[in-house]
Write an enzyme that holds these catalytic residues in place. Structure first.
Site, PDB file in Angstrom:
ATOM      1  N   PHE A  89      -3.592   3.133  15.282  1.00 17.94           N
ATOM      2  CA  PHE A  89      -3.863   4.191  14.307  1.00 17.94           C
ATOM      3  C   PHE A  89      -5.025   3.719  13.453  1.00 17.94           C
ATOM      4  CE2 PHE A  89      -0.789   7.723  13.759  1.00 17.94           C
ATOM      5  CZ  PHE A  89      -0.085   7.543  14.933  1.00 17.94           C
ATOM      6  N   ASN A 148       0.857  -1.193   0.000  1.00 18.86           N
ATOM      7  CA  ASN A 148       0.000   0.000   0.000  1.00 18.86           C
ATOM      8  C   ASN A 148       0.893   1.242   0.000  1.00 18.86           C
ATOM      9  OD1 ASN A 148       0.537   0.810   2.848  1.00 18.86           O
ATOM     10  ND2 ASN A 148      -0.407  -1.180   3.246  1.00 18.86           N
ATOM     11  N   ASP A 191      -4.163  -6.179   4.944  1.00 16.97           N
ATOM     12  CA  ASP A 191      -5.216  -7.007   5.547  1.00 16.97           C
ATOM     13  C   ASP A 191      -5.174  -8.445   5.046  1.00 16.97           C
ATOM     14  OD1 ASP A 191      -6.309  -5.013   7.166  1.00 16.97           O
ATOM     15  OD2 ASP A 191      -7.321  -4.114   5.449  1.00 16.97           O
ATOM     16  N   LYS A 203       9.119 -16.837 -10.242  1.00 18.55           N
ATOM     17  CA  LYS A 203       8.430 -15.762 -10.953  1.00 18.55           C
ATOM     18  C   LYS A 203       7.364 -16.375 -11.869  1.00 18.55           C
ATOM     19  CE  LYS A 203       9.160 -11.914 -14.041  1.00 18.55           C
ATOM     20  NZ  LYS A 203       9.992 -11.339 -15.064  1.00 18.55           N
TER      21      LYS A 203
END
Ligand code: C5P
Length: 395
Positions: free
Chosen positions: A320, A207, A276, A286
């Protein structure tokens, strides 16, 4: 007391060029900076540079007529909160020990009623020499603070102690000196940054958390006198020198490190933007591109904060909550669900990656708004609030 006005003394050494960067960082941080250079310093860097950066004329001469009453040796250090000499040469240390006052900077150091901080910078052998070490011990006994020196490569090509601390570290050390030691003797564990959940050997899900808030909180906790462990996901930031830093990648890795570190912690501040979900069907190699639709299976990650806060004897836990709507309502629900004495709510639209942020602190006593300010100031205010709640609870 807050550090607002500083006299930056620059003596003759190669590291003098770094003092210009230090002055710039100080001004950026809101400090009023008055530069005084020795004659030797002027051989290394020009006064005009400091003048442009600080917006104040630079002084060097005891007899400078620009000071109204001809008392430059006293006037320039009146009203400053500290004198920081960076770089401080071996010769300047010796001068201070003897209380000599044969140039403007040494005179100001003698005629002062504020703390004196020195950032030594010199060749390794000069630093290690018996006279310098004697001088250092005497200066410390006289109540002078030494910041550094650091160990590393020197301008002369040798490697060892004597390198001036980097400007960012110097500013941080100077600031820290003036913060109230609200968390002295306490162990504080902090998570910061994003986590990265691998999809294959090179790809992953993450993120946009920059880690800035978590790192600012770590710095503020250090300034407040705490022992800090910083568990950080991948960021581009430099962790504070005095923190024990543990780098992790995924949420599960972060959980393992946090569980161990939480054992001795008094306070846990969970700033990290933990992913999450993780990828269940992760590939070790890969994944090769082909024409088919690729389906990723996502499974929920453990909630690190909830894990720690639900311990029988948890540290004082602070969460937070980054929300994009109903910020306070959702944050308060989280606070209750995770059994937290304090949660810090912010609006993701303005918080993530930015330098300035508004914080809303939600605790048993209600809401406390910290109006928009830079993350460093917000982190200090948050630490002050945490210290207050912690003391109410445990003292
Ligand atoms: O539930 P939510 O993710 O919004 O909660 C945010 C708070 O929980 C933050 O303090 C974050 O660091 C923490 N958290 C965690 N582990 C997770 C998810 C969130 O520690 N897996």
């Amino acid at each position: 007391m807050e550090l607002k006005r500083i006299l930056l003394g620059v003596t003759g050494g190669v590291a003098a060029y770094k003092a210009a960067e230090l002055a710039r960082l100080m001004v950026k941080d809101g400090l009023d900076v008055q530069v005084v250079m020795t004659e030797a310093a002027r051989h290394f860097v020009g006064a005009a540079t400091f003048q442009a950066i600080t917006g104040h004329p630079v002084f060097s001469d005891l007899w400078d007529e620009r000071v109204d009453n001809g008392m430059a040796h006293i006037d320039l250090s009146r009203g400053v909160d500290a004198i920081l000499v960076a770089p401080a040469s071996a010769d300047f240390l010796a001068k201070l020990v003897q209380g000599r006052a044969d140039d403007l900077l040494s005179t100001l150091c003698l005629a002062r009623d504020c703390p004196l901080l020195l950032a030594p910078a010199m060749n390794r052998q000069m630093w290690e020499a018996a006279p310098t070490q004697r001088n250092v011990a005497q200066l410390q006994a006289d109540g002078v603070s030494l910041l550094g020196p650091d160990c590393g490569e020197q301008a002369c090509g040798e490697v060892g102690f004597g390198r001036m601390l980097e400007p960012e570290d110097l500013l941080e050390a100077a600031q820290a000196r003036f913060q109230p030691k609200r968390l002295a003797g306490l162990k504080v564990l902090i998570t910061a940054g994003p986590t990265f959940e691998p999809i294959d050997a090179v790809r992953g899900i993450s993120n946009s958390s920059s880690g800035k808030m978590g790192y600012a909180v770590a710095r503020a906790a250090l300034e407040a006198g705490a022992e800090v462990t910083l568990v950080t996901g991948p960021t581009c930031l430099t962790p504070p020198r005095e923190a024990v830093t543990k780098r992790v990648t995924s949420a599960q890795e972060m959980l393992g490190v946090v569980e161990e570190a939480a054992d001795g912690a008094d306070i846990f501040i969970s700033v990290a933007a933990v992913a999450d979900y993780y990828v269940l069907n992760r590939s070790e190699q890969k994944i090769k591109k082909d024409a088919h639709i690729l389906t990723l299976e996502l499974a929920p990650n453990p909630d690190i904060l909830a894990n720690i806060s639900s311990r029988p004897k948890p540290p004082f836990c602070v969460g937070f909550a980054a929300e994009s709507e109903n910020v306070e309502e959702y944050a308060e629900l989280k606070r209750r669900r995770k059994h937290l004495p304090l949660i810090v709510a912010n609006d993701v639209n303005e918080a993530i990656g930015s330098d300035d942020v508004q914080l809303i602190l939600l605790d048993e006593g209600g809401r406390h708004v910290l109006p928009t300010a830079d993350k460093r100031s917000q982190a200090r205010r948050l630490i002050a609030h945490i210290a207050m709640l912690y003391n109410q609870k445990y003292q």
